[in-house]
Write a protein that holds these residues in place. Structure first.
Motif, PDB file in Angstrom:
ATOM      1  N   THR A  55       0.652  -1.034   0.127  1.00 26.45           N
ATOM      2  CA  THR A  55      -0.133  -0.340   0.150  1.00 26.45           C
ATOM      3  C   THR A  55       1.023   1.457  -0.281  1.00 26.45           C
ATOM      4  OG1 THR A  55      -1.515   1.481   1.409  1.00 26.45           O
ATOM      5  CG2 THR A  55      -0.404   0.373   2.542  1.00 26.45           C
ATOM      6  N   ASP A  56       0.061   2.435  -0.886  1.00 26.91           N
ATOM      7  CA  ASP A  56       0.879   3.290  -0.363  1.00 26.91           C
ATOM      8  C   ASP A  56       1.122   4.663   0.935  1.00 26.91           C
ATOM      9  OD1 ASP A  56       1.552   3.667  -3.876  1.00 26.91           O
ATOM     10  OD2 ASP A  56       2.545   3.147  -2.459  1.00 26.91           O
ATOM     11  N   ALA A  57      -0.602   4.477   0.897  1.00 29.62           N
ATOM     12  CA  ALA A  57      -1.014   4.787   2.133  1.00 29.62           C
ATOM     13  C   ALA A  57       0.092   5.175   3.378  1.00 29.62           C
ATOM     14  CB  ALA A  57      -2.249   4.490   2.587  1.00 29.62           C
ATOM     15  N   LYS A  58      -0.794   7.369   3.333  1.00 30.47           N
ATOM     16  CA  LYS A  58       0.214   6.712   5.158  1.00 30.47           C
ATOM     17  C   LYS A  58      -0.391   6.752   6.023  1.00 30.47           C
ATOM     18  CE  LYS A  58       2.213  10.068   7.193  1.00 30.47           C
ATOM     19  NZ  LYS A  58       3.108  12.128   7.763  1.00 30.47           N
ATOM     20  N   GLU A  59      -0.053   5.541   6.691  1.00 31.19           N
ATOM     21  CA  GLU A  59      -0.439   5.027   7.720  1.00 31.19           C
ATOM     22  C   GLU A  59       0.026   4.898   9.309  1.00 31.19           C
ATOM     23  OE1 GLU A  59      -3.865   2.302   5.861  1.00 31.19           O
ATOM     24  OE2 GLU A  59      -2.651   1.151   5.960  1.00 31.19           O
ATOM     25  N   LEU A  60      -0.558   4.925  10.024  1.00 35.90           N
ATOM     26  CA  LEU A  60       0.531   3.984  11.636  1.00 35.90           C
ATOM     27  C   LEU A  60       0.277   2.359  11.899  1.00 35.90           C
ATOM     28  CD1 LEU A  60       2.093   4.862  14.155  1.00 35.90           C
ATOM     29  CD2 LEU A  60      -0.182   5.746  14.669  1.00 35.90           C
ATOM     30  N   LEU A  61       1.465   2.105  11.322  1.00 38.92           N
ATOM     31  CA  LEU A  61       1.207   0.082  11.859  1.00 38.92           C
ATOM     32  C   LEU A  61       2.205   0.011  13.495  1.00 38.92           C
ATOM     33  CD1 LEU A  61       0.789  -2.066  10.896  1.00 38.92           C
ATOM     34  CD2 LEU A  61       2.573  -2.630  10.263  1.00 38.92           C
ATOM     35  N   LEU A  62       0.943  -0.213  14.681  1.00 42.20           N
ATOM     36  CA  LEU A  62       0.955  -0.761  15.808  1.00 42.20           C
ATOM     37  C   LEU A  62       1.543  -2.006  15.562  1.00 42.20           C
ATOM     38  CD1 LEU A  62       0.611   0.781  18.545  1.00 42.20           C
ATOM     39  CD2 LEU A  62      -1.322   0.616  18.519  1.00 42.20           C
ATOM     40  N   VAL A  63       2.885  -1.963  16.235  1.00 43.19           N
ATOM     41  CA  VAL A  63       3.016  -3.124  16.053  1.00 43.19           C
ATOM     42  C   VAL A  63       3.543  -3.993  17.190  1.00 43.19           C
ATOM     43  CG1 VAL A  63       5.009  -5.075  15.061  1.00 43.19           C
ATOM     44  CG2 VAL A  63       4.580  -2.597  14.053  1.00 43.19           C
ATOM     45  N   GLY A  64       2.759  -5.490  16.954  1.00 43.18           N
ATOM     46  CA  GLY A  64       3.603  -6.550  18.845  1.00 43.18           C
ATOM     47  C   GLY A  64       1.462  -6.404  18.834  1.00 43.18           C
ATOM     48  N   ALA A  65       2.013  -7.929  19.724  1.00 38.28           N
ATOM     49  CA  ALA A  65       0.761  -8.784  20.002  1.00 38.28           C
ATOM     50  C   ALA A  65       0.040  -8.171  21.644  1.00 38.28           C
ATOM     51  CB  ALA A  65       0.286 -10.045  20.158  1.00 38.28           C
ATOM     52  N   PRO A  75      -3.006  -5.687   7.868  1.00 43.22           N
ATOM     53  CA  PRO A  75      -2.663  -4.207   7.601  1.00 43.22           C
ATOM     54  C   PRO A  75      -1.957  -4.538   5.742  1.00 43.22           C
ATOM     55  CG  PRO A  75      -1.763  -4.534   9.323  1.00 43.22           C
ATOM     56  CD  PRO A  75      -2.407  -5.887   9.191  1.00 43.22           C
ATOM     57  N   GLY A  76      -1.807  -3.491   5.819  1.00 41.25           N
ATOM     58  CA  GLY A  76      -0.970  -3.296   4.574  1.00 41.25           C
ATOM     59  C   GLY A  76       0.180  -2.818   4.505  1.00 41.25           C
ATOM     60  N   VAL A  77       1.387  -2.640   3.957  1.00 47.88           N
ATOM     61  CA  VAL A  77       2.856  -1.947   4.201  1.00 47.88           C
ATOM     62  C   VAL A  77       3.618  -1.193   3.055  1.00 47.88           C
ATOM     63  CG1 VAL A  77       4.188  -4.159   3.602  1.00 47.88           C
ATOM     64  CG2 VAL A  77       4.482  -1.935   5.247  1.00 47.88           C
ATOM     65  N   GLY A  78       4.551   0.106   3.093  1.00 51.89           N
ATOM     66  CA  GLY A  78       5.298   0.230   1.704  1.00 51.89           C
ATOM     67  C   GLY A  78       5.901   1.304   2.238  1.00 51.89           C
ATOM     68  N   PRO A  79       5.611   2.272   1.341  1.00 53.62           N
ATOM     69  CA  PRO A  79       7.075   3.336   1.922  1.00 53.62           C
ATOM     70  C   PRO A  79       6.004   4.428   2.490  1.00 53.62           C
ATOM     71  CG  PRO A  79       6.592   3.004  -0.437  1.00 53.62           C
ATOM     72  CD  PRO A  79       5.940   2.462  -0.259  1.00 53.62           C
ATOM     73  N   ASN A  80       5.012   4.875   3.136  1.00 53.55           N
ATOM     74  CA  ASN A  80       4.282   5.471   3.787  1.00 53.55           C
ATOM     75  C   ASN A  80       3.614   4.769   5.060  1.00 53.55           C
ATOM     76  OD1 ASN A  80       4.751   7.478   2.001  1.00 53.55           O
ATOM     77  ND2 ASN A  80       2.937   7.071   0.970  1.00 53.55           N
ATOM     78  N   THR A  81       4.159   4.053   5.074  1.00 50.85           N
ATOM     79  CA  THR A  81       3.973   3.333   6.540  1.00 50.85           C
ATOM     80  C   THR A  81       4.808   3.419   7.702  1.00 50.85           C
ATOM     81  OG1 THR A  81       3.189   1.360   5.017  1.00 50.85           O
ATOM     82  CG2 THR A  81       3.429   1.251   7.928  1.00 50.85           C
ATOM     83  N   HIS A  82       3.850   4.206   8.272  1.00 50.19           N
ATOM     84  CA  HIS A  82       5.324   4.841   9.560  1.00 50.19           C
ATOM     85  C   HIS A  82       4.759   3.304  10.869  1.00 50.19           C
ATOM     86  CE1 HIS A  82       7.059   8.470   7.992  1.00 50.19           C
ATOM     87  NE2 HIS A  82       5.054   8.657   7.524  1.00 50.19           N
ATOM     88  N   TYR A  83       5.705   2.823  11.406  1.00 52.31           N
ATOM     89  CA  TYR A  83       5.193   1.458  12.125  1.00 52.31           C
ATOM     90  C   TYR A  83       5.807   2.069  13.292  1.00 52.31           C
ATOM     91  CZ  TYR A  83      10.432  -0.085  11.605  1.00 52.31           C
ATOM     92  OH  TYR A  83      11.489  -0.981  11.525  1.00 52.31           O
ATOM     93  N   LEU A  84       5.437   1.337  14.714  1.00 46.90           N
ATOM     94  CA  LEU A  84       6.076   2.114  15.647  1.00 46.90           C
ATOM     95  C   LEU A  84       5.771   0.513  16.806  1.00 46.90           C
ATOM     96  CD1 LEU A  84       5.079   4.500  18.117  1.00 46.90           C
ATOM     97  CD2 LEU A  84       3.348   4.297  18.280  1.00 46.90           C
TER      98      LEU A  84
END
Lengths: 421, 182
Positions: free
Chosen positions: A168-178, A211-220
């Motif tokens: 995905t190219d969408a700018k999104e925040l990706l929260l990582v961790g269970a 989720p999708g992932v791409g260059p505009n994904t900011h992950y935390l």
């Protein structure tokens, strides 16, 4: 908040590295919380009777009828010819999936024996995905003790999911961790109130919400042990938001601010949104900190959460960490924490358990954080202990849980007092 | 390959651990990958023992496999004997270590220790926990018993109670009471 901390952090503290008996779980144990988080996933360990016994012993009462995890126990004939093992595996998977139409994701989980005999589970996963598409996706990761220590099982699982995520190219925040659902919902609400979005989660609760992932994904990262997952996300072009981990008031505040900054949300807006929960948490933690103030604490290595937890206990609860042991210290991910952790404690990576026990006995800490194999023996020697595994199974992240986190450490001290030990 | 969601018995080396933990002065050096130490909590949590089971594990990891796991075993064995000073040791492999074929028995014997070494061969992919316990007890008895004079008073050996044995403690108490009453 307790302001009494040393001026310098632990970035330059030498790390004691020992090699001996490591008293830690393997990565298969991650299945216990991952199968609860991912509601339509099944975790099939390909391993030995030892693996089945471990899951059963560690999961305890969580073995319901038809749980969403199991072990395909290898027998002599599987070891003999690998062609047989793959046929057997395909048969067991087909049988399993035919009676469980609710399963949408199947994880083939590698174990020590499957790794040693070089059973290619990634190839098996590719094969089985084709067979069972589109309803079920089959993935593979290793939870073996030779490759993964405890929480690194979650890391390996999530890392295996990243290459399969849609682009995905969408700018999104990706929260990582269970995270426990209730904690995740709290964070999602705070982000919403800040105007930060869209926010996606890895792992998602259901396969369709991946989720999708791409260059505009900011992950935390919500957890300190997700180094392999971070690497895979970097490979997909995503950008990591560096921050301390959201334990305690200070960690949670810094973590939320870091996310907001990446999305251009003004600091004042964040402060406004978090004001009430932050104040509640500060007040609640202070109460518990009265019991923890001045008490010394010793961490045996377990989950890689030790350094951020020591940071919280030192800076917000007035505790004195004497030794902070961690199975693995990821320099980059841990840097913001090492800056904050007041200098003083011995840092150790890896373990020789008998030598570490010697050090622990020599200093007689007020509280020792250790695994279940060590806790009761140490209690019998007169040391108060805290079961490290509770820190992985109890909701401890964020403002609403900050005082609960402090209370987990206060409880054994209170119990000791009440029992007049 | 059999899909299992629940099992009555663990692997055979856990049976060996149960025998060792039910004894004093015996130490078990187990060649095993990291993670097999989960078994300690069976004894410290389910039975709430005030000591860890007398087992030292090599806990090898992937990076050790390319190199010298045999040396890791020898060093672990020597250090355990020095630290715990047991009267005898049993040595063996868990399921994964069995696959790398290091021969713990031979390695331990080559250390020329002052104490008896009882090697265990517990086929992990064929046998289970109860068999492992029985086989371990058999090998210890076979390796360590010596003829001795009869006692003046009538005495009785109760054979078989182990750690984590279902009702073993109660059974021993009951049998002793019955015998004392005779």
């Amino acid at each position: 908040m307790n302001q009494r901390f040393a001026p310098s952090g632990c970035q330059a503290t030498p790390i004691l590295k020992e090699r001996g008996q490591r008293e830690v779980f393997c990565g298969l144990t991650g299945i216990i919380w991952l199968h609860r988080k991912m509601q339509d996933a099944f975790f099939l360990v390909v391993g030995s009777r030892t693996c089945a016994h471990l899951l059963q012993s560690a999961a305890g009462v969580m073995i319901f009828a038809e749980p969403r995890f199991g072990t395909a126990i290898m027998e002599e004939k599987d070891l003999a010819g690998l062609a047989d093992a793959n046929e057997e595996l395909d048969r067991e998977v087909a049988r399993l999936l035919s009676r469980r139409p609710d399963i949408r994701q199947l994880f083939l989980v590698g174990s020590c024996p499957s790794e040693v005999i070089k059973l290619d589970l990634s190839r098996a996963a590719e094969r089985l995905t084709k067979t069972h598409a589109p309803h079920v996706r089959v993935l593979n990761y290793s939870g073996s003790g030779i490759e993964t220590t405890f929480t690194e099982g979650e890391d390996a699982c999530l890392a295996a999911m990243v290459p399969e995520l849609a682009a995905t190219d969408a700018k999104e925040l990706l929260l990582v961790g269970a995270l426990p659902d209730v904690v995740e919902d709290q964070f999602l609400r705070l982000f919403r109130e800040m105007g930060l979005g869209p926010v996606r989660c890895l792992p998602a609760r259901r396969a369709d919400d991946a989720p999708g992932v791409g260059p505009n994904t900011h992950y935390l990262l919500a957890q300190p042990f997700l180094g392999a997952t971070a690497l895979e996300l970097d490979r997909r072009g995503a950008q990591r938001i560096a921050a301390p981990f959201p334990f305690g008031v200070e960690g949670t505040t810094a973590w939320l601010h870091a996310a907001a900054a990446a999305f251009g949300i003004p600091r004042e807006k964040v402060d406004e949104v978090i004001a009430a929960p932050r104040a509640r948490a500060e007040h609640a933690v202070e109460k518990v900190a009265e019991r923890l103030e001045g008490q010394s604490i010793f961490f045996f290595p377990d989950s890689q959460m030790e350094i951020p937890l020591a940071r919280f206990l030192a800076r917000e609860c007035g505790m004195e960490p004497i030794e902070v042991g961690t199975p693995y210290l990821h320099g980059e991910l841990m840097a913001p924490e090492l800056e904050l952790l007041p200098s003083g404690p011995q840092l150790s990576e890896g373990q020789d358990v008998d030598k570490q026990l010697d050090r622990c006995r020599a200093v007689q800490p007020d509280l020792t954080v250790c695994g279940l194999g060590l806790a009761n023996p140490l209690e019998a020697e007169g040391l108060s202990t805290k079961w490290a595994i509770e820190l992985v199974f109890t909701p401890v992240h964020g403002f609403e849980q900050a005082a609960d986190l402090a209370e987990l450490f206060a409880r054994p001290l209170r119990r000791r007092e009440r029992l007049a030990l | 390959m059999k899909l299992a969601v629940w099992t009555y018995e663990g692997p055979p080396h856990v049976g060996a651990m149960r025998v060792a933990t039910g004894m004093e002065g015996l130490h078990y050096v187990l060649h095993a990958p990291q993670g097999d130490t989960y078994a300690d909590l069976l004894f410290t949590m389910i039975e709430r023992r005030n000591h860890r089971p007398p087992v030292t594990y090599t806990t090898f990891q992937a990076r050790d496999l390319g190199e010298d796991t045999a040396t890791i075993f020898k060093d672990t064995c020597a250090e355990a004997v020095e630290r715990f000073k047991p009267e005898a040791i049993i040595v063996g492999a868990s399921c994964t270590a069995e696959l790398i074929q290091d021969d713990p028995g031979g390695l331990a014997e080559a250390l020329n220790l002052d104490i008896p070494v009882v090697p265990l061969e517990l086929p992990s992919y064929q046998r289970k926990e109860s068999w492992g316990a029985g086989e371990t007890f058999y090998q210890i008895v076979r390796g360590l018993t010596r003829p001795c004079a009869r006692t003046d008073e009538v005495s009785c050996n109760i054979l078989g109670p182990t750690a984590l044995g279902f009702r073993h403690r109660d059974d021993v108490t009951e049998i002793m009471r019955l015998l004392e009453g005779l």
